[in-house]
Design an enzyme around this catalytic site. Structure first.
Site, short mmCIF file in Angstrom:
data_model
loop_
_atom_site.label_atom_id
_atom_site.label_comp_id
_atom_site.label_asym_id
_atom_site.label_seq_id
_atom_site.Cartn_x
_atom_site.Cartn_y
_atom_site.Cartn_z
N THR A 136 0.82 -1.09 -0.01
CA THR A 136 0.18 -0.13 -0.12
C THR A 136 1.05 1.12 -0.05
OG1 THR A 136 -1.59 1.27 1.42
CG2 THR A 136 0.04 -0.16 2.42
N ASP A 137 0.41 2.34 -0.47
CA ASP A 137 1.02 3.64 -0.51
C ASP A 137 1.13 3.99 1.09
OD1 ASP A 137 -1.70 4.31 0.12
OD2 ASP A 137 -1.73 5.74 -1.66
N GLU A 138 0.15 3.60 2.21
CA GLU A 138 0.24 4.24 3.34
C GLU A 138 1.53 3.88 4.17
OE1 GLU A 138 -3.26 3.52 5.62
OE2 GLU A 138 -4.84 3.70 4.11
N TYR A 162 -2.04 -0.31 10.99
CA TYR A 162 -2.28 -1.13 9.64
C TYR A 162 -0.91 -0.88 8.87
CZ TYR A 162 -3.48 -1.46 4.83
OH TYR A 162 -3.39 -2.04 3.45
N LYS A 166 2.08 -3.27 7.34
CA LYS A 166 2.28 -3.50 5.74
C LYS A 166 3.56 -3.12 5.65
CE LYS A 166 -0.02 -4.57 3.00
NZ LYS A 166 -0.46 -6.06 2.46
#
Ligand code: NAD
Ligand code: DAU
Length: 360
Positions: A136-138, A162, A166
């Site tokens: 993810t970009d997060e 989260y 990741k």
């Protein structure tokens, strides 16, 4: 025939990916879908392909090393596409431990199993065997300067449990590539939308609530920005990276489609007003009056925005679906699959909704 092991294939992006792959490759590939079927896993997503001879579903937990090793021993797996994860930021804020287990331990379990199955006595790997880790970009954190974008070189700066889980899983994949020359790629994608997304996420939650005349909760001032990508474009990007990307590389996937949350919610309201027939009694309830500002998400990242330059230059991928077309297709899909949403929101969902939104 090439065999794919897809983890988390009963979830939102995984099921769209499986549909995409069968549409593209037909009977020339085999897919084994390994999914634990948590609250987010739904075999209804795969009803129309479940009887194919070249598709197998196995219910298993990616943290269960014995079960995962057995799948590799019994099948000659050429490709792993690893989606399985706990994916909802709000849930991670309330219950971080399951994110550590599934996203970190589960990923390392998958890496170990693939490495054991693919490694040759001289430390090289069976030719043309590859692992793709879907991320993810997060992991890059939050952008404050409007001219900044996330590049593959951007420093990791996760904020939620989260995104921290990741990021940790990405680092394990990187470590296996660096230490063992394990044949893998990582993709970091922006916010997806489209069919089969569980109605805990902003877009399907807004559609479902609006159809029931319920409040549309907007966290904080509604001006947080996400970079939205139609899910089929993500599926296509994953396949292109695995086939045409350079091994050991990371690719960011996103569509330069930044919107504030409030704009997203207003667009959904407008689209529902357009698509609902005049004699549908719900039509009169669907209005901006439902918008309700609620207490902000803790640690809420302000803006995400991907620079997809590398995937465009090296792999030739670009997003095909513009937001206006994608959101219309998405709202239409939910209107045509109300039974699907009804099944999602029965049972545990009501309790989840109460816990997450009551007194917010
Ligand atoms: P999702 O929550 O819809 O689906 C997750 C799937 O994984 C479910 O089918 C669930 O049953 C399965 N799963 C969960 N724990 C498992 C376990 N221990 N063992 C086996 N299966 C398990 O998630 P999604 O939105 O489809 O996201 C898929 C992947 O893509 C995730 O890795 C996520 O981090 C990443 N991602 C998501 C987005 C997005 O916008 N949704 C964007 C970028 C990256
Ligand atoms: O950026 C990629 C990520 O996008 C993925 O890695 C995650 O798995 C996926 O869940 C998604 O995370 P977000 O937190 O951005 O998605 P969500 O749909 O939960 O929220 C989108 C934005 O809308 C976010 O700024 C929070 C806000 N929001 C969300 C909900 C559910 C609201 O304002 N109200 C809501 O009720």
């Amino acid at each position: 025939m090439r065999t794919y092991l897809v983890t988390g294939g009963a979830g939102f992006i995984g099921s769209n990916y499986i549909h995409y792959m069968f549409k593209k490759y037909g009977d020339s590939i085999r897919i084994i879908n390994v999914d634990k079927l948590t609250y987010a896993g739904n075999l209804e997503n795969l009803k129309d392909i479940e009887d194919r001879d070249n598709y197998t579903f196995i219910r298993a937990d990616i943290c269960d090393a014995e079960a995962i090793n057995k799948i590799f021993e019994e099948n000659d797996i050429d490709r792993v596409v690893h989606f399985a994860a706990e994916s909802h930021v709000d849930r991670s804020i309330k219950h971080p431990m399951v994110f550590v287990k599934t996203n970190v331990l589960g990923t390392v379990t998958m890496l170990n199993a693939a490495k054991a199955a693919w490694e040759l006595p001289d430390g090289t790997y069976k030719p043309d065997h590859k692992f793709l880790h879907v991320s993810t970009d997060e992991v890059y954190g939050s952008l404050s300067n409007p001219e900044d974008y996330f590049y593959e070189t951007t420093k990791y700066d996760p904020h939620s449990p989260y995104s921290a889980s990741k990021a940790s899983s990405d680092f394990f994949v990187k470590a296996y590539m660096d230490t063992y020359k394990f044949p893998a790629n990582i993709t970091n994608c922006s916010n997806n939308y489209g069919p089969y997304q569980f109605p805990e996420k902003l877009i399907p939650l807004t559609i479902n609530n609006a159809l029931h005349g319920k409040a549309l909760p907007i966290y904080g001032d509604g001006k947080n920005i996400r970079d939205w990508l139609y899910v089929e474009d993500h599926a296509k990007g994953i396949d292109m990276v695995q086939e045409e990307g350079k091994l050991f590389e990371t690719y960011n996937i996103g569509g330069h489609n930044e919107r504030q949350n409030i704009q997203i919610v207003k667009t959904i309201i407008k689209t529902l007003q357009e698509l609902l027939p005049d004699d549908d009694p719900r039509k009169k309830n669907v209005s901006e009056d439902l918008i309700t500002y609620v207490t902000d998400r803790k640690g809420h990242d302000r803006r995400y925005a991907i620079a997809p330059d590398k995937i465009k230059a090296e792999v030739g991928w670009y997003p095909e679906t513009c937001f206006e077309e994608g959101i219309k297709k998405t709202v239409k899909w939910y209107l045509e699959h109300e039974e699907w949403i009804d099944h999602c929101v029965s049972g545990d969902y009501q309790k989840y909704y109460e816990d997450m939104y009551k007194n917010r």
